[in-house]
Design a protein around this motif. Structure first.
Motif, PDB file in Angstrom:
ATOM      1  N   GLY A 117       9.094   9.859  10.171  1.00 17.37           N
ATOM      2  CA  GLY A 117      10.539   9.939  10.037  1.00 17.37           C
ATOM      3  C   GLY A 117      11.198  11.096  10.741  1.00 17.37           C
ATOM      4  O   GLY A 117      12.398  11.326  10.584  1.00 17.37           O
ATOM      5  N   GLU A 118      10.465  11.834  11.561  1.00 16.55           N
ATOM      6  CA  GLU A 118      11.022  13.034  12.179  1.00 16.55           C
ATOM      7  C   GLU A 118      11.922  12.739  13.367  1.00 16.55           C
ATOM      8  O   GLU A 118      12.722  13.582  13.767  1.00 16.55           O
ATOM      9  CB  GLU A 118       9.892  13.972  12.603  1.00 16.55           C
ATOM     10  CG  GLU A 118       9.116  14.550  11.410  1.00 16.55           C
ATOM     11  CD  GLU A 118       8.048  15.535  11.841  1.00 16.55           C
ATOM     12  OE1 GLU A 118       7.936  15.787  13.068  1.00 16.55           O
ATOM     13  OE2 GLU A 118       7.329  16.048  10.972  1.00 16.55           O
ATOM     14  N   TYR A 119      11.831  11.541  13.941  1.00 21.09           N
ATOM     15  CA  TYR A 119      12.621  11.225  15.123  1.00 21.09           C
ATOM     16  C   TYR A 119      12.760   9.714  15.273  1.00 21.09           C
ATOM     17  O   TYR A 119      12.046   8.936  14.646  1.00 21.09           O
ATOM     18  CB  TYR A 119      11.963  11.795  16.380  1.00 21.09           C
ATOM     19  CG  TYR A 119      10.530  11.370  16.585  1.00 21.09           C
ATOM     20  CD1 TYR A 119      10.198  10.161  17.209  1.00 21.09           C
ATOM     21  CD2 TYR A 119       9.484  12.174  16.135  1.00 21.09           C
ATOM     22  CE1 TYR A 119       8.885   9.777  17.376  1.00 21.09           C
ATOM     23  CE2 TYR A 119       8.160  11.787  16.296  1.00 21.09           C
ATOM     24  CZ  TYR A 119       7.865  10.595  16.919  1.00 21.09           C
ATOM     25  OH  TYR A 119       6.558  10.210  17.094  1.00 21.09           O
ATOM     26  N   VAL A 120      13.709   9.320  16.104  1.00 20.16           N
ATOM     27  CA  VAL A 120      13.872   7.921  16.469  1.00 20.16           C
ATOM     28  C   VAL A 120      12.973   7.628  17.666  1.00 20.16           C
ATOM     29  O   VAL A 120      13.063   8.305  18.698  1.00 20.16           O
ATOM     30  CB  VAL A 120      15.334   7.599  16.822  1.00 20.16           C
ATOM     31  CG1 VAL A 120      15.468   6.171  17.332  1.00 20.16           C
ATOM     32  CG2 VAL A 120      16.236   7.818  15.613  1.00 20.16           C
ATOM     33  N   CYS A 121      12.104   6.649  17.522  1.00 24.31           N
ATOM     34  CA  CYS A 121      11.202   6.276  18.607  1.00 24.31           C
ATOM     35  C   CYS A 121      11.914   5.357  19.589  1.00 24.31           C
ATOM     36  O   CYS A 121      12.684   4.477  19.189  1.00 24.31           O
ATOM     37  CB  CYS A 121       9.978   5.577  18.028  1.00 24.31           C
ATOM     38  SG  CYS A 121       8.781   5.049  19.266  1.00 24.31           S
ATOM     39  N   ASP A 122      11.655   5.553  20.880  1.00 21.04           N
ATOM     40  CA  ASP A 122      12.264   4.708  21.902  1.00 21.04           C
ATOM     41  C   ASP A 122      11.592   3.339  22.017  1.00 21.04           C
ATOM     42  O   ASP A 122      12.157   2.426  22.612  1.00 21.04           O
ATOM     43  CB  ASP A 122      12.198   5.397  23.272  1.00 21.04           C
ATOM     44  CG  ASP A 122      13.084   6.633  23.344  1.00 21.04           C
ATOM     45  OD1 ASP A 122      14.074   6.684  22.585  1.00 21.04           O
ATOM     46  OD2 ASP A 122      12.784   7.523  24.139  1.00 21.04           O
ATOM     47  N   LYS A 123      10.397   3.193  21.453  1.00 16.07           N
ATOM     48  CA  LYS A 123       9.645   1.956  21.587  1.00 16.07           C
ATOM     49  C   LYS A 123      10.284   0.833  20.775  1.00 16.07           C
ATOM     50  O   LYS A 123      10.436   0.940  19.550  1.00 16.07           O
ATOM     51  CB  LYS A 123       8.196   2.158  21.132  1.00 16.07           C
ATOM     52  CG  LYS A 123       7.343   0.896  21.165  1.00 16.07           C
ATOM     53  CD  LYS A 123       7.159   0.365  22.568  1.00 16.07           C
ATOM     54  CE  LYS A 123       6.250  -0.845  22.617  1.00 16.07           C
ATOM     55  NZ  LYS A 123       6.118  -1.401  23.975  1.00 16.07           N
ATOM     56  N   ILE A 124      10.662  -0.242  21.454  1.00 17.93           N
ATOM     57  CA  ILE A 124      11.198  -1.429  20.801  1.00 17.93           C
ATOM     58  C   ILE A 124      10.318  -2.613  21.191  1.00 17.93           C
ATOM     59  O   ILE A 124      10.184  -2.930  22.375  1.00 17.93           O
ATOM     60  CB  ILE A 124      12.653  -1.697  21.213  1.00 17.93           C
ATOM     61  CG1 ILE A 124      13.547  -0.497  20.851  1.00 17.93           C
ATOM     62  CG2 ILE A 124      13.167  -2.965  20.540  1.00 17.93           C
ATOM     63  CD1 ILE A 124      14.975  -0.645  21.339  1.00 17.93           C
ATOM     64  N   TYR A 125       9.701  -3.255  20.217  1.00 22.30           N
ATOM     65  CA  TYR A 125       8.836  -4.399  20.479  1.00 22.30           C
ATOM     66  C   TYR A 125       9.675  -5.654  20.652  1.00 22.30           C
ATOM     67  O   TYR A 125      10.623  -5.889  19.898  1.00 22.30           O
ATOM     68  CB  TYR A 125       7.844  -4.592  19.335  1.00 22.30           C
ATOM     69  CG  TYR A 125       6.746  -3.565  19.291  1.00 22.30           C
ATOM     70  CD1 TYR A 125       5.518  -3.807  19.891  1.00 22.30           C
ATOM     71  CD2 TYR A 125       6.935  -2.341  18.647  1.00 22.30           C
ATOM     72  CE1 TYR A 125       4.501  -2.866  19.857  1.00 22.30           C
ATOM     73  CE2 TYR A 125       5.929  -1.390  18.599  1.00 22.30           C
ATOM     74  CZ  TYR A 125       4.716  -1.660  19.210  1.00 22.30           C
ATOM     75  OH  TYR A 125       3.713  -0.717  19.184  1.00 22.30           O
ATOM     76  N   THR A 126       9.318  -6.459  21.633  1.00 18.94           N
ATOM     77  CA  THR A 126       9.994  -7.733  21.865  1.00 18.94           C
ATOM     78  C   THR A 126       8.960  -8.850  21.812  1.00 18.94           C
ATOM     79  O   THR A 126       7.844  -8.705  22.328  1.00 18.94           O
ATOM     80  CB  THR A 126      10.706  -7.747  23.225  1.00 18.94           C
ATOM     81  OG1 THR A 126       9.755  -7.480  24.265  1.00 18.94           O
ATOM     82  CG2 THR A 126      11.809  -6.698  23.270  1.00 18.94           C
TER      83      THR A 126
END
Length: 342
Positions: A117-126
């Protein structure tokens, strides 16, 4: 109108009941596995045949999967014996020259990271890039079951049209007044402990879906599988179902805090971090994976098939539909102990 196929439904719970209603509305002949005798009457009243049994009744599940054109497993993402029984039933059908459709419910805990929960991850699964999902670690939540399905799927070939669905955070008021898991558990924690909390640092994002949109997604997947050759279905087993909303766990706690403060249940709406010694009141050892990490996804395949979300947004649903049920609960909440699909 063409006759609908026969369906064997495992898991008439929060997700399964919503799917059941849509199956029956479209004219499918459904047989539902129910665990308790007292649940049979309400399911049969809806129009489904029922059989009494549990996920450990392997022969019962195998025989019913072998007898049905379509099997949908919506009970849990983590019970391998029942999945093996379904696949054995599908193999029995294949030996007699019959094809099958199987839709299995996994969950987006499988694509979580290690951010705490320390950051927003850029990885988005499609879901139209299956190689990214194939790259998920073998020891990720739910993954061992999915790998077993994929192995049998390859062995069974085109006679078995098999898809794996990944629901993200599910919300909304379900059939028979049922609620989902993640946000209601956070709300129950807040009512018991006097503050809205989040685990980890609260910055991570999850995708969201209303249960009614989720069930419509299952139906869209089913219709795609019915109308598509087995060889083509084999090209990609994965489907995400999300509505375009992503919220951090801190934001979720903040909205819960505002709602409970307005209802007079807590004295301060401001959310704060839950210390690890209180994780037993959330999801125990699974608290960080279930309500702490990033799990971002896009349902590109569903949208390409024409599906669109249409239900209420997350926090509108919380305030307008779910909160009154949570506030009326009388049990002393002590955490969520059952297996978590998402």
């Amino acid at each position: 109108m063409a006759s609908k196929g026969s369906v064997f439904l495992i898991g008439p719970g929060f997700i399964g009941l919503e799917i059941l209603g849509k199956l029956l509305h479209e004219g499918y002949q459904v047989t539902t596995l129910v665990r308790r005798e007292e649940a049979r009457a309400s399911i049969e009243k809806l129009g489904s045949r029922t059989i009494l049994g549990t996920l450990d009744d392997g022969n019962l599940i195998r025989d019913n999967a072998a007898a049905a054109d379509i099997t949908i497993h919506a009970a849990t993402a983590d019970h391998q014996p029942s999945v093996d029984s379904v696949l054995n039933g599908i193999a029995d059908r294949a030996k007699s020259g019959k094809s099958s459709i199987y839709i299995h419910t996994s969950g987006c805990s499988e694509i979580t990271d290690n951010s705490n929960g320390e950051y927003v991850c850029d990885k988005i699964y499609t879901d139209d890039t299956p190689k990214d999902i194939d790259g998920v670690a073998d020891n990720a939540p739910h993954r061992s079951i999915d790998l077993a399905i994929l192995k049998r799927r390859k062995e069974l070939g085109a006679k078995a049209k098999i898809s794996i669905v990944f629901p993200p955070l599910i919300y909304g008021l379900g059939q028979q007044g049922r609620l989902s898991i993640q946000l209601p558990t956070m709300a129950r924690f807040a009512i018991k402990h006097g503050y809205a909390g989040y685990v980890g640092k609260g910055k991570a994002l999850w995708s969201h879906i209303h249960v009614s949109d989720l069930a419509r997604g299952y139906m869209t997947i089913l219709h795609y599988m019915e109308s598509t050759a087995g060889v083509e279905v084999l090209q990609n087993p994965y489907f995400f179902i999300e509505n375009g909303e992503e919220y951090s766990w801190e934001r979720c706690a903040a909205e819960i805090g505002k709602a409970l403060y307005k209802a007079g249940k807590i004295q301060d709406p401001k959310p704060k971090e839950i210390t690890p010694d209180l994780y037993s009141y959330i999801f125990g050892d699974w608290s960080i994976p279930v309500v702490g990490q990033n799990a971002r996804c896009r349902a590109n395949r569903l949208r390409a098939l024409g599906w669109k979300p249409s239900a209420k947004k997350t926090f509108d649903s919380l305030v307008e539909d779910e909160l009154s049920i949570l506030l009326a609960e009388k049990t002393d909440f002590a955490g969520y102990a059952a297996p978590v699909a998402s």
